[in-house]
Write a protein that holds these residues in place. Sequence first.
Motif, PDB file in Angstrom:
ATOM      1  N   ASP A  38      25.388  -6.653-109.235  1.00 32.46           N
ATOM      2  CA  ASP A  38      25.555  -8.287-109.715  1.00 32.46           C
ATOM      3  C   ASP A  38      24.244  -8.963-109.779  1.00 32.46           C
ATOM      4  N   PRO A  39      23.169  -8.697-110.781  1.00 30.81           N
ATOM      5  CA  PRO A  39      21.990  -9.305-110.893  1.00 30.81           C
ATOM      6  C   PRO A  39      21.990 -10.645-110.862  1.00 30.81           C
ATOM      7  N   ASP A  40      23.014 -11.257-111.291  1.00 33.26           N
ATOM      8  CA  ASP A  40      22.916 -12.883-111.594  1.00 33.26           C
ATOM      9  C   ASP A  40      23.483 -13.503-110.133  1.00 33.26           C
ATOM     10  N   SER A  41      23.602 -12.795-109.110  1.00 34.03           N
ATOM     11  CA  SER A  41      24.567 -13.560-107.981  1.00 34.03           C
ATOM     12  C   SER A  41      23.180 -14.250-107.226  1.00 34.03           C
ATOM     13  N   PRO A  42      23.686 -15.730-107.421  1.00 33.34           N
ATOM     14  CA  PRO A  42      22.611 -16.631-106.883  1.00 33.34           C
ATOM     15  C   PRO A  42      22.840 -16.230-105.295  1.00 33.34           C
ATOM     16  N   ARG A  43      23.894 -16.216-104.798  1.00 36.50           N
ATOM     17  CA  ARG A  43      24.280 -16.136-103.321  1.00 36.50           C
ATOM     18  C   ARG A  43      23.534 -14.906-102.804  1.00 36.50           C
ATOM     19  N   ALA A  44      23.569 -13.608-103.325  1.00 37.50           N
ATOM     20  CA  ALA A  44      23.001 -12.570-102.772  1.00 37.50           C
ATOM     21  C   ALA A  44      21.229 -12.585-102.917  1.00 37.50           C
ATOM     22  N   ARG A  45      20.786 -13.202-103.929  1.00 35.60           N
ATOM     23  CA  ARG A  45      19.462 -13.422-103.992  1.00 35.60           C
ATOM     24  C   ARG A  45      18.694 -14.391-103.029  1.00 35.60           C
ATOM     25  N   VAL A  49      16.247 -13.549-100.267  1.00 36.91           N
ATOM     26  CA  VAL A  49      14.685 -14.195-100.217  1.00 36.91           C
ATOM     27  C   VAL A  49      14.747 -14.696 -98.966  1.00 36.91           C
ATOM     28  N   THR A  50      15.665 -15.406 -98.093  1.00 34.48           N
ATOM     29  CA  THR A  50      15.580 -15.770 -96.824  1.00 34.48           C
ATOM     30  C   THR A  50      15.157 -14.452 -95.749  1.00 34.48           C
ATOM     31  N   LEU A  51      15.568 -13.474 -95.982  1.00 36.61           N
ATOM     32  CA  LEU A  51      15.484 -12.332 -95.250  1.00 36.61           C
ATOM     33  C   LEU A  51      14.103 -12.015 -95.259  1.00 36.61           C
ATOM     34  N   LEU A  52      13.634 -11.896 -96.683  1.00 39.09           N
ATOM     35  CA  LEU A  52      12.301 -11.390 -96.810  1.00 39.09           C
ATOM     36  C   LEU A  52      11.425 -12.360 -96.201  1.00 39.09           C
ATOM     37  N   LEU A  53      11.451 -13.680 -96.400  1.00 30.63           N
ATOM     38  CA  LEU A  53      10.564 -14.507 -95.800  1.00 30.63           C
ATOM     39  C   LEU A  53      10.571 -14.406 -94.037  1.00 30.63           C
ATOM     40  N   GLU A  54      11.657 -14.322 -93.500  1.00 31.23           N
ATOM     41  CA  GLU A  54      11.855 -14.099 -92.114  1.00 31.23           C
ATOM     42  C   GLU A  54      11.177 -12.758 -91.499  1.00 31.23           C
ATOM     43  N   THR A  55      10.993 -11.880 -92.392  1.00 29.67           N
ATOM     44  CA  THR A  55      10.332 -10.353 -92.045  1.00 29.67           C
ATOM     45  C   THR A  55       9.048 -10.164 -92.535  1.00 29.67           C
ATOM     46  N   GLY A  56       8.683 -11.568 -93.153  1.00 31.29           N
ATOM     47  CA  GLY A  56       7.208 -11.415 -93.505  1.00 31.29           C
ATOM     48  C   GLY A  56       6.752 -10.870 -94.664  1.00 31.29           C
ATOM     49  N   GLN A  57       7.630 -10.990 -95.576  1.00 29.96           N
ATOM     50  CA  GLN A  57       7.347 -10.413 -96.954  1.00 29.96           C
ATOM     51  C   GLN A  57       7.475 -11.524 -97.989  1.00 29.96           C
ATOM     52  N   PRO A  58       6.406 -12.295 -98.275  1.00 29.36           N
ATOM     53  CA  PRO A  58       6.580 -13.219 -99.065  1.00 29.36           C
ATOM     54  C   PRO A  58       6.637 -12.854-100.445  1.00 29.36           C
ATOM     55  N   SER A  59       5.450 -11.898-100.636  1.00 30.54           N
ATOM     56  CA  SER A  59       5.490 -11.399-102.172  1.00 30.54           C
ATOM     57  C   SER A  59       6.650 -11.051-102.535  1.00 30.54           C
ATOM     58  N   ALA A  60       7.285 -10.196-101.752  1.00 34.09           N
ATOM     59  CA  ALA A  60       8.669  -9.473-102.538  1.00 34.09           C
ATOM     60  C   ALA A  60       9.520 -10.794-102.592  1.00 34.09           C
ATOM     61  N   ALA A  61       9.650 -11.667-101.925  1.00 30.80           N
ATOM     62  CA  ALA A  61      10.578 -12.828-101.924  1.00 30.80           C
ATOM     63  C   ALA A  61      10.163 -13.723-103.375  1.00 30.80           C
ATOM     64  N   LEU A  62       8.731 -13.760-103.555  1.00 28.62           N
ATOM     65  CA  LEU A  62       8.443 -14.585-104.802  1.00 28.62           C
ATOM     66  C   LEU A  62       8.777 -13.664-105.982  1.00 28.62           C
ATOM     67  N   VAL A  63       8.962 -12.405-106.130  1.00 30.73           N
ATOM     68  CA  VAL A  63       9.626 -11.668-107.153  1.00 30.73           C
ATOM     69  C   VAL A  63      10.742 -12.352-107.414  1.00 30.73           C
ATOM     70  N   HIS A  64      11.846 -12.254-106.651  1.00 27.21           N
ATOM     71  CA  HIS A  64      13.210 -12.645-106.731  1.00 27.21           C
ATOM     72  C   HIS A  64      13.217 -14.194-107.059  1.00 27.21           C
ATOM     73  N   LEU A  65      12.437 -14.791-106.489  1.00 29.42           N
ATOM     74  CA  LEU A  65      12.387 -16.435-106.779  1.00 29.42           C
ATOM     75  C   LEU A  65      12.008 -16.794-108.271  1.00 29.42           C
ATOM     76  N   ARG A  66      10.988 -15.948-108.851  1.00 36.39           N
ATOM     77  CA  ARG A  66      10.533 -16.073-110.074  1.00 36.39           C
ATOM     78  C   ARG A  66      11.650 -15.750-111.182  1.00 36.39           C
ATOM     79  N   TRP A  67      12.367 -14.584-110.708  1.00 39.03           N
ATOM     80  CA  TRP A  67      13.549 -14.262-111.561  1.00 39.03           C
ATOM     81  C   TRP A  67      14.453 -15.341-111.650  1.00 39.03           C
ATOM     82  N   ALA A  68      14.732 -15.866-110.299  1.00 38.92           N
ATOM     83  CA  ALA A  68      15.695 -16.955-110.438  1.00 38.92           C
ATOM     84  C   ALA A  68      15.633 -18.137-111.092  1.00 38.92           C
ATOM     85  N   GLU A  69      14.130 -18.422-111.198  1.00 38.14           N
ATOM     86  CA  GLU A  69      13.696 -19.613-111.607  1.00 38.14           C
ATOM     87  C   GLU A  69      13.768 -19.662-113.142  1.00 38.14           C
ATOM     88  N   GLU A  70      13.723 -18.550-113.745  1.00 41.00           N
ATOM     89  CA  GLU A  70      13.812 -18.624-115.045  1.00 41.00           C
ATOM     90  C   GLU A  70      15.428 -18.757-115.436  1.00 41.00           C
TER      91      GLU A  70
END
Length: 320
Positions: A38-45, A49-70
């Motif tokens: 379910d790639p369009d799920s804002p809940r999952a994304r 993102v929260t988990l990626l930031l909490e585990t020190g992975q901001p670059s990976a989080a940014l990929v998902h945020l850019r996708w969601a921004e579009e």
Amino acid sequence: MEAHPDDLAARYDLAAAHTAAGDREAAIAAYEEILKWDPDSPRARRRLVTLLLETGQPSAALVHLRWAEEKHPDDVDLRISLSRTLAQLGQAAPAAEHAQTAVALAEESFDARFQLGTALMAIGELNKAEAAFRRAMAIEPEDAATQRKLGLLLAARGDAAGAAEAFAVATRSDPTDAESWSDLGAAHFAAGQPAEAVRAYREALYVAPDHAGAANGLAWCLATTDDDEIRNIEEAVALAEQLRDLDKENPTALDTLAAAYAADGKFAEAEKVARRAIKLAEASDKFADLTEAMKARLQLYVAGQPYRAAAANHVGGAGR
């Protein structure tokens, strides 16, 4: 790719269970699996993102945020998350831009105002940052984090009295925040109020006995204050030696120890420790603003004189 709703519900339950158990890596994998179905799920994304930031992975989080921004360009929470993530990646200017967009989308959003102030502060726009923090405070007047940010800003501007006022509000809002108590101590000392500084540093150490910044600030205050009634050389030396034993490579701790030794009349020891502190400080850009002051104090010790201060060097978690 489509999945039966029951399958997705079970996957969400699994991801939530991993999160609750503290297994963030497993939770990340579970949410990534959900997004395959379910790639369009804002809940999952958002949760990913929260988990990626909490585990020190901001670059990976940014990929998902850019996708969601579009997909959701007018999502305020998304813009705030983008700003925070870019800030973690050292991209201060874009972080400020996204925070400004979030404010434009929701002018009365406390989170957007707070993030805007934080982002503007990072790029040196202190006047605009102060305005953003004060707007955030108008929305949530007793928020301790905003008060502390404002205090740090005012301290950076040299307004010790204003910083002390902001930190005092922060400590009233959250009496368990040792950082705010330590910052309050530094601000009071910078404002020429050593008695109030000592009280604040002791409160910080009551809340967090192992708070090195507060211990260092207290030792500095007790060793260098020009108030004879407050100066306590024996305690200052004891605190500074404890800090030295914990971290022999910390120039600010050694600088404090040198000042304490000099206050105790041990000028040879003070000179030796001060030279070590200067050498360590010169090896790091982090301490560039302290080096000249350290050298000036060294000359006092060489001449057999203690250092007397009416102001602390630093506000912002390090005590000094």
